[in-house]
Enzyme design. Structure first.
Site, PDB file in Angstrom:
ATOM      1  N   HIS A  13     -20.368  -4.870  21.969  1.00 22.25           N
ATOM      2  CA  HIS A  13     -19.201  -4.001  21.857  1.00 22.25           C
ATOM      3  C   HIS A  13     -18.004  -4.822  21.397  1.00 22.25           C
ATOM      4  O   HIS A  13     -17.758  -5.915  21.905  1.00 22.25           O
ATOM      5  CB  HIS A  13     -18.917  -3.354  23.214  1.00 22.25           C
ATOM      6  CG  HIS A  13     -17.627  -2.628  23.250  1.00 22.25           C
ATOM      7  ND1 HIS A  13     -17.277  -1.715  22.287  1.00 22.25           N
ATOM      8  CD2 HIS A  13     -16.584  -2.693  24.115  1.00 22.25           C
ATOM      9  CE1 HIS A  13     -16.066  -1.238  22.565  1.00 22.25           C
ATOM     10  NE2 HIS A  13     -15.627  -1.822  23.666  1.00 22.25           N
ATOM     11  N   CYS A  52     -17.473   2.672  26.602  1.00 22.81           N
ATOM     12  CA  CYS A  52     -17.858   1.668  25.601  1.00 22.81           C
ATOM     13  C   CYS A  52     -19.320   1.228  25.725  1.00 22.81           C
ATOM     14  O   CYS A  52     -19.846   0.569  24.829  1.00 22.81           O
ATOM     15  CB  CYS A  52     -16.942   0.459  25.701  1.00 22.81           C
ATOM     16  SG  CYS A  52     -15.220   0.927  25.660  1.00 22.81           S
ATOM     17  N   ASN A  72     -11.438  -1.357  18.297  1.00 23.92           N
ATOM     18  CA  ASN A  72     -12.391  -1.007  19.344  1.00 23.92           C
ATOM     19  C   ASN A  72     -12.758   0.472  19.187  1.00 23.92           C
ATOM     20  O   ASN A  72     -11.923   1.338  19.418  1.00 23.92           O
ATOM     21  CB  ASN A  72     -11.724  -1.280  20.700  1.00 23.92           C
ATOM     22  CG  ASN A  72     -12.585  -0.877  21.885  1.00 23.92           C
ATOM     23  OD1 ASN A  72     -13.559  -0.141  21.745  1.00 23.92           O
ATOM     24  ND2 ASN A  72     -12.204  -1.354  23.060  1.00 23.92           N
TER      25      ASN A  72
HETATM   26  O1  UT7 Z   1     -13.380  -1.171  25.297  1.00 24.79           O
HETATM   27  C1  UT7 Z   1     -13.133  -1.198  26.672  1.00 24.79           C
HETATM   28  C2  UT7 Z   1     -12.953  -2.569  27.035  1.00 24.79           C
HETATM   29  N1  UT7 Z   1     -11.619  -2.996  26.701  1.00 24.79           N
HETATM   30  C3  UT7 Z   1     -11.358  -4.240  26.719  1.00 24.79           C
HETATM   31  O2  UT7 Z   1     -12.257  -5.007  26.966  1.00 24.79           O
HETATM   32  C4  UT7 Z   1      -9.953  -4.680  26.531  1.00 24.79           C
HETATM   33  C5  UT7 Z   1      -9.799  -5.907  27.321  1.00 24.79           C
HETATM   34  N2  UT7 Z   1      -8.420  -6.404  27.354  1.00 24.79           N
HETATM   35  C6  UT7 Z   1      -7.868  -7.012  26.298  1.00 24.79           C
HETATM   36  O3  UT7 Z   1      -8.452  -7.089  25.232  1.00 24.79           O
HETATM   37  C7  UT7 Z   1      -6.521  -7.676  26.505  1.00 24.79           C
HETATM   38  O4  UT7 Z   1      -6.235  -7.689  27.877  1.00 24.79           O
HETATM   39  C8  UT7 Z   1      -5.358  -6.995  25.729  1.00 24.79           C
HETATM   40  C9  UT7 Z   1      -5.545  -7.242  24.252  1.00 24.79           C
HETATM   41  C10 UT7 Z   1      -5.359  -5.491  26.027  1.00 24.79           C
HETATM   42  C11 UT7 Z   1      -4.053  -7.608  26.154  1.00 24.79           C
HETATM   43  O5  UT7 Z   1      -4.042  -9.017  25.893  1.00 24.79           O
HETATM   44  P1  UT7 Z   1      -3.515 -10.053  26.977  1.00 24.79           P
HETATM   45  O6  UT7 Z   1      -3.630 -11.372  26.377  1.00 24.79           O
HETATM   46  O7  UT7 Z   1      -4.290  -9.763  28.239  1.00 24.79           O
HETATM   47  O8  UT7 Z   1      -1.999  -9.684  27.081  1.00 24.79           O
HETATM   48  P2  UT7 Z   1      -1.184  -9.172  28.356  1.00 24.79           P
HETATM   49  O9  UT7 Z   1      -1.561  -7.753  28.661  1.00 24.79           O
HETATM   50  O10 UT7 Z   1      -1.313 -10.163  29.457  1.00 24.79           O
HETATM   51  O11 UT7 Z   1       0.276  -9.191  27.818  1.00 24.79           O
HETATM   52  C12 UT7 Z   1       0.943 -10.408  27.477  1.00 24.79           C
HETATM   53  C13 UT7 Z   1       2.304 -10.083  26.943  1.00 24.79           C
HETATM   54  C14 UT7 Z   1       3.084  -9.122  27.827  1.00 24.79           C
HETATM   55  O12 UT7 Z   1       4.445  -9.479  27.739  1.00 24.79           O
HETATM   56  P3  UT7 Z   1       5.145 -10.306  28.910  1.00 24.79           P
HETATM   57  O13 UT7 Z   1       4.977  -9.464  30.153  1.00 24.79           O
HETATM   58  O14 UT7 Z   1       4.390 -11.600  28.983  1.00 24.79           O
HETATM   59  O15 UT7 Z   1       6.535 -10.444  28.445  1.00 24.79           O
HETATM   60  C15 UT7 Z   1       2.902  -7.776  27.171  1.00 24.79           C
HETATM   61  O16 UT7 Z   1       3.955  -6.883  27.435  1.00 24.79           O
HETATM   62  O17 UT7 Z   1       2.161  -9.406  25.681  1.00 24.79           O
HETATM   63  C16 UT7 Z   1       2.890  -8.169  25.726  1.00 24.79           C
HETATM   64  N3  UT7 Z   1       2.203  -7.216  24.865  1.00 24.79           N
HETATM   65  C17 UT7 Z   1       2.420  -7.127  23.548  1.00 24.79           C
HETATM   66  N4  UT7 Z   1       3.237  -7.804  22.731  1.00 24.79           N
HETATM   67  C18 UT7 Z   1       3.225  -7.485  21.400  1.00 24.79           C
HETATM   68  C19 UT7 Z   1       1.251  -6.296  25.226  1.00 24.79           C
HETATM   69  N5  UT7 Z   1       0.849  -5.608  24.142  1.00 24.79           N
HETATM   70  C20 UT7 Z   1       1.570  -6.109  23.085  1.00 24.79           C
HETATM   71  C21 UT7 Z   1       1.596  -5.814  21.708  1.00 24.79           C
HETATM   72  N6  UT7 Z   1       2.428  -6.517  20.912  1.00 24.79           N
HETATM   73  N7  UT7 Z   1       0.804  -4.856  21.149  1.00 24.79           N
END
Ligand code: UT7
Length: 328
Positions: A255, A117, A285
């Site tokens: 980004h 990225c 992204n």
């Molecule tokens: O380009 C390279 C750089 N990339 C980035 O910078 C990405 C950085 N990371 C992020 O943007 C975020 O960490 C994500 C968007 C990928 C994830 O968001 P989050 O707020 O960190 O969510 P999480 O991974 O902590 O997940 C929270 C909950 C989980 O469920 P439980 O364990 O709390 O029951 C996940 O399983 O959300 C669940 N979850 C989803 N639910 C509905 C994860 N993905 C999804 C989804 N839809 N697509």
């Protein structure tokens, strides 16, 4: 005393596929929904290539627009660098293919740069440094990704994040313009990777073909934590080296990884969020392409005025990060 030269951007271009995949489409194949994706990422929709479209077709379109806007003789382009981690081939590079398809002079230094990225800003800095030793005036700097071919469509944590697209710009060195760049890398494959795979059994070593897929594996939380610190840290170094303060910046063109990351960055730098350009809602992204697409959008909408101060910043896989200060 020789004047330290900076970068003048002469023209920009971008290209995204027509085919749109809104969040609701993911809700049909995964346990997810528009509300979650919008709230946690800011993404509403993304573009995916269709049959006949490739990284090269996106690059060509973006580059032709950038060269046309620059109004230059393309024979004077001596450097082509394409930031990408989803090139059409392992070899030849996208940059070499572009030299051929755009009909550029044979004496062109053309190569791809993989900084995920951060690919576009790393490429911009590399082109800037190389131009100092080039016998030609211009460099073509590109960011492209076709991430749709390396997504695990069974994983709701990664597949909803990414999109396809390309952005490009033509640059030259200028004694009247600044360019300050700061970059870093924290190597490790744990939090974000796209692995290579053995396709066939090696008859000599008996190494079997891999069973794992060549897809994006991401630990979103880890990358999120890294990015939250990396961008403000590198931007602070750029501000110090350039002798400017964050409030002097007209636009932060970062980004597009996550809307929440952009908002938190504005808060950390104590600048109004309006100065942060956002188009993650439209394209998701697009990794190395995102900063280049964003720059072109700001340019094409007539938002940018000559002399305005810009920060361009990338951060992500590698892990890598980089921030550049320049003026429009
Ligand atoms: O380009 C390279 C750089 N990339 C980035 O910078 C990405 C950085 N990371 C992020 O943007 C975020 O960490 C994500 C968007 C990928 C994830 O968001 P989050 O707020 O960190 O969510 P999480 O991974 O902590 O997940 C929270 C909950 C989980 O469920 P439980 O364990 O709390 O029951 C996940 O399983 O959300 C669940 N979850 C989803 N639910 C509905 C994860 N993905 C999804 C989804 N839809 N697509």
């Amino acid at each position: 005393m020789a004047v330290k030269k900076g970068i003048k951007i002469l023209g920009t271009g971008s290209s995204v596929p027509d085919f749109e995949v809104p969040n609701d489409e993911f809700a049909k194949i995964l346990d997810t929904n528009d509300e979650w994706i919008t709230e946690r990422t800011g993404i509403k929709t993304r573009r995916f290539v269709q049959e006949g479209e490739t990284s090269l077709t996106l690059c060509e379109d973006a580059c032709k627009k950038a060269i046309s806007e620059a109004g230059i003789d393309k024979e004077e382009i001596g450097i082509v660098i394409v930031g990408t981690c989803t090139a059409d081939y392992i070899t030849p590079s996208m940059a070499c293919l572009l030299q051929g398809s755009l009909g550029l002079d044979e004496r062109t230094l053309a190569f791809d740069l993989n900084a995920a990225c951060s690919g576009f800003v790393y490429s911009l800095n590399t082109a800037y440094l190389l131009l100092h030793g080039s016998f030609k005036k211009y460099a073509l700097v590109v960011g492209v990704e076709v991430l749709s071919r390396v997504l695990d469509y069974t994983d709701r944590g990664s597949s909803i994040l990414f999109g396809d697209g390309a952005g490009a710009c033509v640059i030259e060195l200028s004694g009247e313009k600044p360019f300050v760049f700061e970059a870093g890398s924290i190597g490790g494959a744990e939090s974000l990777n796209i692995p290579m795979t053995y396709q066939e059994k090696n008859p000599f070593t008996n190494k079997e073909p891999d069973t794992h897929k060549q897809v994006v594996n991401i630990n979103g939380n880890e990358v999120y934590r890294f990015v939250q610190d990396a961008f403000p840290k590198s931007a602070a170094i750029v501000f110090e080296q350039a002798g400017i303060t964050p409030d002097e910046i007209d636009y932060f063109i970062c980004h597009q990884a996550n809307l929440r990351i952009l908002m938190a960055s504005a808060k950390k730098l104590k600048v109004p969020f309006e100065k942060f350009f956002v188009n993650i809602d439209k394209y998701g992204n697009t990794s190395a392409a995102s900063v280049a697409i964003a720059l072109d959008e700001l340019n094409k909408t007539g938002t940018l005025k000559r002399g305005q101060k810009l920060i361009l910043a990338g951060f992500g896989g590698g892990l890598t990060y980089g921030s550049a200060y320049l003026t429009w």
